[in-house]
Design an enzyme around this catalytic site. Structure first.
Site, PDB file in Angstrom:
ATOM      1  N   ASP A  47       0.816  -1.218   0.000  1.00  0.00           N
ATOM      2  CA  ASP A  47       0.000   0.000   0.000  1.00  0.00           C
ATOM      3  C   ASP A  47       0.854   1.273   0.000  1.00  0.00           C
ATOM      4  O   ASP A  47       0.310   2.374  -0.046  1.00  0.00           O
ATOM      5  CB  ASP A  47      -1.009  -0.013   1.160  1.00  0.00           C
ATOM      6  CG  ASP A  47      -0.348  -0.045   2.520  1.00  0.00           C
ATOM      7  OD1 ASP A  47       0.883  -0.125   2.590  1.00  0.00           O
ATOM      8  OD2 ASP A  47      -1.089   0.005   3.535  1.00  0.00           O
ATOM      9  N   SER A  48       2.195   1.123  -0.011  1.00  0.00           N
ATOM     10  CA  SER A  48       3.058   2.281  -0.284  1.00  0.00           C
ATOM     11  C   SER A  48       2.751   2.799  -1.690  1.00  0.00           C
ATOM     12  O   SER A  48       3.159   3.914  -2.053  1.00  0.00           O
ATOM     13  CB  SER A  48       4.537   1.908  -0.159  1.00  0.00           C
ATOM     14  OG  SER A  48       4.804   0.716  -0.841  1.00  0.00           O
ATOM     15  N   ASP A  86      -1.008  -6.416  -0.291  1.00  0.00           N
ATOM     16  CA  ASP A  86      -1.094  -5.731   1.006  1.00  0.00           C
ATOM     17  C   ASP A  86      -2.538  -5.294   1.249  1.00  0.00           C
ATOM     18  O   ASP A  86      -3.107  -4.554   0.434  1.00  0.00           O
ATOM     19  CB  ASP A  86      -0.188  -4.489   0.930  1.00  0.00           C
ATOM     20  CG  ASP A  86       0.330  -4.050   2.277  1.00  0.00           C
ATOM     21  OD1 ASP A  86       0.077  -4.744   3.274  1.00  0.00           O
ATOM     22  OD2 ASP A  86       1.012  -3.009   2.323  1.00  0.00           O
ATOM     23  N   LYS A 116      -0.827  -9.542   3.036  1.00  0.00           N
ATOM     24  CA  LYS A 116      -0.064  -9.036   4.190  1.00  0.00           C
ATOM     25  C   LYS A 116      -0.984  -8.135   4.993  1.00  0.00           C
ATOM     26  O   LYS A 116      -1.737  -7.348   4.407  1.00  0.00           O
ATOM     27  CB  LYS A 116       1.173  -8.264   3.731  1.00  0.00           C
ATOM     28  CG  LYS A 116       1.958  -7.631   4.888  1.00  0.00           C
ATOM     29  CD  LYS A 116       3.297  -7.082   4.444  1.00  0.00           C
ATOM     30  CE  LYS A 116       3.252  -5.678   3.909  1.00  0.00           C
ATOM     31  NZ  LYS A 116       2.683  -4.673   4.837  1.00  0.00           N
ATOM     32  N   GLU A 118      -1.052  -5.619   8.735  1.00  0.00           N
ATOM     33  CA  GLU A 118      -0.259  -4.990   9.800  1.00  0.00           C
ATOM     34  C   GLU A 118      -0.901  -5.283  11.155  1.00  0.00           C
ATOM     35  O   GLU A 118      -2.127  -5.353  11.263  1.00  0.00           O
ATOM     36  CB  GLU A 118      -0.198  -3.471   9.576  1.00  0.00           C
ATOM     37  CG  GLU A 118       0.524  -3.084   8.300  1.00  0.00           C
ATOM     38  CD  GLU A 118       0.636  -1.568   8.119  1.00  0.00           C
ATOM     39  OE1 GLU A 118       0.268  -0.805   9.031  1.00  0.00           O
ATOM     40  OE2 GLU A 118       1.100  -1.161   7.037  1.00  0.00           O
ATOM     41  N   GLU A 185       9.493  -4.026  10.638  1.00  0.00           N
ATOM     42  CA  GLU A 185       9.847  -2.721  10.062  1.00  0.00           C
ATOM     43  C   GLU A 185      10.389  -1.788  11.146  1.00  0.00           C
ATOM     44  O   GLU A 185       9.742  -1.571  12.183  1.00  0.00           O
ATOM     45  CB  GLU A 185       8.625  -2.086   9.374  1.00  0.00           C
ATOM     46  CG  GLU A 185       8.943  -0.705   8.808  1.00  0.00           C
ATOM     47  CD  GLU A 185       8.009  -0.212   7.716  1.00  0.00           C
ATOM     48  OE1 GLU A 185       7.112  -0.967   7.281  1.00  0.00           O
ATOM     49  OE2 GLU A 185       8.175   0.945   7.300  1.00  0.00           O
TER      50      GLU A 185
HETATM   51  O1  KIV Z   1       3.843  -0.511   2.175  1.00  0.00           O
HETATM   52  C1  KIV Z   1       5.013  -0.931   2.103  1.00  0.00           C
HETATM   53  O2  KIV Z   1       5.770  -0.511   1.233  1.00  0.00           O
HETATM   54  C2  KIV Z   1       5.424  -1.943   3.078  1.00  0.00           C
HETATM   55  C3  KIV Z   1       6.847  -2.407   3.196  1.00  0.00           C
HETATM   56  C4  KIV Z   1       6.957  -3.593   4.079  1.00  0.00           C
HETATM   57  C5  KIV Z   1       7.597  -2.587   1.950  1.00  0.00           C
HETATM   58  O3  KIV Z   1       4.605  -2.385   3.797  1.00  0.00           O
END
Ligand code: KIV
Length: 283
Positions: A47-48, A86, A116, A118, A185
């Site tokens: 999600d970056s 993500d 993924k 968080e 992270e």
């Molecule tokens: O959003 C992101 O870029 C990430 C990193 C772990 C690469 O979550």
């Protein structure tokens, strides 16, 4: 690693074999193809995306449809790597049911192999629900950008005993819930070493030192293409922004002064121009 499509089991086996795992982000098909051809084992549609592609100031506004749109494009360029999508903010925090529905969309609609999410101990139930539904999960603890506000900003996490123990407990809870890997992270290298030693599943570090089982970076940072903010742990393996800028200004200059397109970059035909005009007049 063999040339066949990689699965979560292959990624977990790399830890046992002592082979480092390489992970990079992709948001489009051309970068995805290059990562796959370079032998990167895990491609992460992160999600970056919100910051490096869509121009948001954080990952918070990123939606499911934006993530799925880019994940679909990336999946068309990936043959071998494990493809992880993500899950964006508020697509899994609200309930286990929503997490499974949205997680499933990454596999069914975007061709991802895993998702993924968080969060630590508080997300163990969500991880369990996703895994029970057949959706492999990569955890993500330490600095979690979706909730950076709660953490006091983009800061290194786990620097005191209490928070270091919390992160170790989080990693163990994610493993116990069925995650196949955990991103660490922005945590001190010594803490990442302890967590890596305590877990059977691989740790993937970003700003977490050399002892993790694998490493991840945002590809645009590695390529020197995202100039707005580059964290201190990033190593730029290329400096493409100035080269790209030079290509754009050269193109602009050559179009304006008439040196592009030259004959080498134009099509020609045998017909005399006069004949075209004559035939046109005849009609
Ligand atoms: O959003 C992101 O870029 C990430 C990193 C772990 C690469 O979550």
């Amino acid at each position: 690693m063999p040339n066949k499509k990689l699965t979560v089991l292959d990624i977990v086996a790399m830890k046992a074999a002592g082979e480092k795992i390489t992970v990079l982000t992709a948001y489009d098909v051309s970068i995805a193809r290059m990562l796959d051809n370079a032998g990167i084992e895990v491609v992460l549609v992160c999600d970056s995306l919100g910051m490096v592609v869509l121009g948001y100031t954080s990952t918070v506004p990123v939606t499911m449809s934006e993530m799925l749109h880019h994940a679909r494009a990336v999946s068309r360029g990936v043959n071998r790597a494990l493809l992880v999508g993500d899950m964006p903010f508020m697509s899994y925090q609200t309930s286990e049911y929503e997490a499974v529905v949205n997680g499933g969309r990454f596999l069914k609609e975007a061709g991802c192999d895993a998702v993924k999410i968080e969060g630590g101990v508080e997300m163990a139930g969500v991880v369990r629900a996703l895994v029970r539904a057949g959706i492999p999960v990569m955890g993500h603890i330490g600095l979690t950008p979706q909730t950076a506000g709660q953490l006091g900003g983009y800061k290194v996490q786990g620097k005191d005993v209490a928070s270091a123990r919390r992160l170790l407990a989080a990693a163990l809870a994610l493993e116990e819930a069925g995650a196949f890997a955990v991103v660490l992270e922005c945590v001190p290298a010594q803490l990442a070493e302890v967590i890596t030693r305590e877990l059977k599943i691989p740790t993937i570090g970003i700003g977490a030192g050399v002892h993790c089982d694998g490493q991840v970076l945002v590809t645009n940072d590695l390529l020197g293409m995202f100039e707005k903010f580059v964290p201190s742990f990033v190593k730029a393996y290329a400096n493409l922004a100035p080269q790209i800028n030079e290509a754009f200004t050269s193109y602009r200059d050559e179009v304006k002064n008439g040196s592009y397109p030259d004959t080498e970059h134009s099509f020609t035909m045998q017909l005399p121009v006069a004949k075209i005009l004559k035939d046109h007049g005849d009609k």
